[in-house]
Design a protein around this motif. Structure first.
Motif, PDB file in Angstrom:
ATOM      1  N   SER A  85       0.780  -1.189   0.020  1.00  0.00           N
ATOM      2  CA  SER A  85      -0.016   0.010   0.057  1.00  0.00           C
ATOM      3  C   SER A  85       1.043   1.191  -0.065  1.00  0.00           C
ATOM      4  O   SER A  85       1.717   1.485   0.804  1.00  0.00           O
ATOM      5  N   LEU A  86       0.616   2.326  -0.869  1.00  0.00           N
ATOM      6  CA  LEU A  86       1.133   3.537  -0.833  1.00  0.00           C
ATOM      7  C   LEU A  86       0.247   4.737  -0.191  1.00  0.00           C
ATOM      8  O   LEU A  86      -0.867   4.475  -0.643  1.00  0.00           O
ATOM      9  N   TYR A  87       0.763   5.671   0.524  1.00  0.00           N
ATOM     10  CA  TYR A  87       0.149   6.612   1.089  1.00  0.00           C
ATOM     11  C   TYR A  87       0.860   7.972   0.512  1.00  0.00           C
ATOM     12  O   TYR A  87       2.112   8.002   0.736  1.00  0.00           O
ATOM     13  N   PHE A  88       0.023   8.963  -0.015  1.00  0.00           N
ATOM     14  CA  PHE A  88       0.510  10.097  -0.446  1.00  0.00           C
ATOM     15  C   PHE A  88       0.196  11.254   0.462  1.00  0.00           C
ATOM     16  O   PHE A  88      -1.018  11.255   0.644  1.00  0.00           O
ATOM     17  N   VAL A  93      -3.596   2.587  -3.218  1.00  0.00           N
ATOM     18  CA  VAL A  93      -3.292   3.998  -3.032  1.00  0.00           C
ATOM     19  C   VAL A  93      -4.119   4.796  -1.958  1.00  0.00           C
ATOM     20  O   VAL A  93      -5.276   4.879  -2.544  1.00  0.00           O
ATOM     21  N   GLY A  94      -3.317   5.458  -1.102  1.00  0.00           N
ATOM     22  CA  GLY A  94      -4.138   6.370  -0.227  1.00  0.00           C
ATOM     23  C   GLY A  94      -3.794   7.920  -0.545  1.00  0.00           C
ATOM     24  O   GLY A  94      -2.746   7.964  -0.638  1.00  0.00           O
ATOM     25  N   LEU A  95      -4.561   8.832   0.054  1.00  0.00           N
ATOM     26  CA  LEU A  95      -4.269  10.083  -0.131  1.00  0.00           C
ATOM     27  C   LEU A  95      -4.428  10.922   1.124  1.00  0.00           C
ATOM     28  O   LEU A  95      -5.586  10.811   1.771  1.00  0.00           O
ATOM     29  N   GLU A 154      -8.346  16.334   3.918  1.00  0.00           N
ATOM     30  CA  GLU A 154      -9.100  15.319   3.054  1.00  0.00           C
ATOM     31  C   GLU A 154      -8.181  13.954   3.331  1.00  0.00           C
ATOM     32  O   GLU A 154      -7.007  14.192   3.479  1.00  0.00           O
ATOM     33  N   HIS A 155      -8.966  13.062   3.597  1.00  0.00           N
ATOM     34  CA  HIS A 155      -8.264  11.673   3.625  1.00  0.00           C
ATOM     35  C   HIS A 155      -9.125  10.564   2.647  1.00  0.00           C
ATOM     36  O   HIS A 155     -10.186  10.326   2.967  1.00  0.00           O
ATOM     37  N   LEU A 156      -8.459  10.042   1.737  1.00  0.00           N
ATOM     38  CA  LEU A 156      -8.960   9.078   1.011  1.00  0.00           C
ATOM     39  C   LEU A 156      -8.219   7.453   1.293  1.00  0.00           C
ATOM     40  O   LEU A 156      -7.170   7.607   0.780  1.00  0.00           O
ATOM     41  N   PRO A 157      -8.765   6.647   1.967  1.00  0.00           N
ATOM     42  CA  PRO A 157      -8.337   5.314   2.218  1.00  0.00           C
ATOM     43  C   PRO A 157      -7.612   4.703   1.105  1.00  0.00           C
ATOM     44  O   PRO A 157      -7.994   4.739   0.063  1.00  0.00           O
ATOM     45  N   ALA A 158      -6.704   3.812   1.303  1.00  0.00           N
ATOM     46  CA  ALA A 158      -5.895   3.220   0.359  1.00  0.00           C
ATOM     47  C   ALA A 158      -6.845   2.195  -0.396  1.00  0.00           C
ATOM     48  O   ALA A 158      -7.652   1.397   0.112  1.00  0.00           O
ATOM     49  N   ASP A 172      -8.163  14.733  -9.544  1.00  0.00           N
ATOM     50  CA  ASP A 172      -9.113  15.780  -9.708  1.00  0.00           C
ATOM     51  C   ASP A 172      -9.222  16.529  -8.298  1.00  0.00           C
ATOM     52  O   ASP A 172      -9.369  17.763  -8.234  1.00  0.00           O
ATOM     53  N   LEU A 173      -9.021  15.563  -7.054  1.00  0.00           N
ATOM     54  CA  LEU A 173      -9.210  16.285  -5.859  1.00  0.00           C
ATOM     55  C   LEU A 173      -7.922  17.164  -5.544  1.00  0.00           C
ATOM     56  O   LEU A 173      -8.191  18.262  -4.925  1.00  0.00           O
ATOM     57  N   ILE A 174      -6.892  16.985  -5.699  1.00  0.00           N
ATOM     58  CA  ILE A 174      -5.794  17.724  -5.664  1.00  0.00           C
ATOM     59  C   ILE A 174      -5.747  19.007  -6.291  1.00  0.00           C
ATOM     60  O   ILE A 174      -5.335  19.892  -5.785  1.00  0.00           O
TER      61      ILE A 174
END
Length: 295
Positions: free
Chosen positions: A79-82, A121-123, A132-136, A148-150
């Motif tokens: 899993s990657l988190y940005f 991928v999470g953000l 904002e938090h979008l789970p992986a 789009d969100l960024i």
């Protein structure tokens, strides 16, 4: 300020360009850099460009006549988190691209490479606090939503708190993951949080800067506005003492960040808004892979 149509065109261009680059150039480099050897054997598959030759299953290769590599449970669970800093300074840019444009393009390349490899991928978007938090999750549509969100996100908090963002990552992600921290690092008092997160996760810092932050234009008297505090300052860009101070301050900032990342054992990619970011990412991944091979 971009209008709605211009913003949509820019987002679409980033999505298309990034997916093409991943398919043509980046996928193998990503796989080599982040696919570690797990402890539990899972399966074998056909060799792909960029695979570590140490993972080749020579028995299956000899039996089938085609190179095969072993896969491990760790690969399937990557899993990657940005963590992306969208504070006011991210919208600065002296050329055709702002720092937000540049970090979004770099994110898109890495995130699409992860999606191409079926990774999660999470953000986390932050400024003065996490916003904002979008789970992986897996999937290219998930990555497109993130891009789009960024690009559209309007910050609700003032200032920058890298400390808060890293602590939030550690709260929502207990298991070890690959984490990228995107920022211009115009912040302080985050050294302990950086060390803690680098100990818990495989952390890379991506420092995005603009050339005008280290070299003033020779334009005489100009008026500057701090994008985060709103403070207005009038300066003489032809003043040699001021020009020297600005250059020295930028150099000191980069040196301190390198030292901090080295002490925290976090990787560092420093990139300008005017650089060829694709080649810099490939170089970064190759250097990372070589360090891993030498370890």
């Amino acid at each position: 300020m971009l209008n709605q149509k211009e913003l949509e065109n820019k987002i679409r261009h980033i999505q298309v360009q990034s997916r093409m680059a991943v398919t043509e150039m980046l996928a193998g480099e990503y796989r080599s850099s982040f696919k570690g050897m797990g402890i539990e054997f899972e399966d074998v598959r056909n060799y792909q460009h960029g695979d570590d030759v140490r993972s080749i299953d020579w028995n299956v290769t000899a039996r089938t006549g085609a190179p095969h590599v072993k896969t491990f449970m760790e690969e399937r669970e990557l899993s990657l988190y940005f963590l992306i800093d969208l504070s006011g300074s991210s919208d600065f840019g002296s050329g055709t691209a702002t720092k937000r444009d540049t970090l979004t393009r770099i994110f898109a390349l890495l995130a699409f490479a992860a999606a191409h490899n079926h990774d999660n991928v999470g953000l986390i978007l932050f400024a003065g606090d996490v916003e904002e938090h979008l789970p992986a999750r897996k999937g290219k549509n998930h990555v497109m939503r993130m891009i789009d969100l960024i690009m559209r996100h309007q910050t609700r908090t003032r200032g920058t708190s890298i400390h808060n963002a890293l602590n939030y990552l550690n709260q929502v992600r207990r298991k070890r993951c690959v984490a990228f921290l995107f920022s211009d690092f115009l912040d302080s008092n985050f050294a302990d949080a950086l060390k803690d997160s680098a100990h818990r996760h495989d952390l890379s810092c991506v420092a995005v800067h603009d050339p005008r932050e280290s070299q003033l234009p020779n334009s005489g008297m100009i008026e500057l506005r701090d994008s985060e505090s709103g403070k207005i300052l009038t300066i003489d860009t032809q003043d040699p003492i001021l020009r020297k101070k600005v250059a020295q301050r930028a150099q000191q900032h980069q040196s301190q960040l390198r030292t901090l990342c080295h002490e925290a054992m976090a990787d560092l990619l420093t990139i300008s808004t005017e650089e060829d970011y694709l080649l810099r990412i490939i170089q970064f991944l190759r250097e990372r892979n070589h360090r891993s091979a030498d370890a």
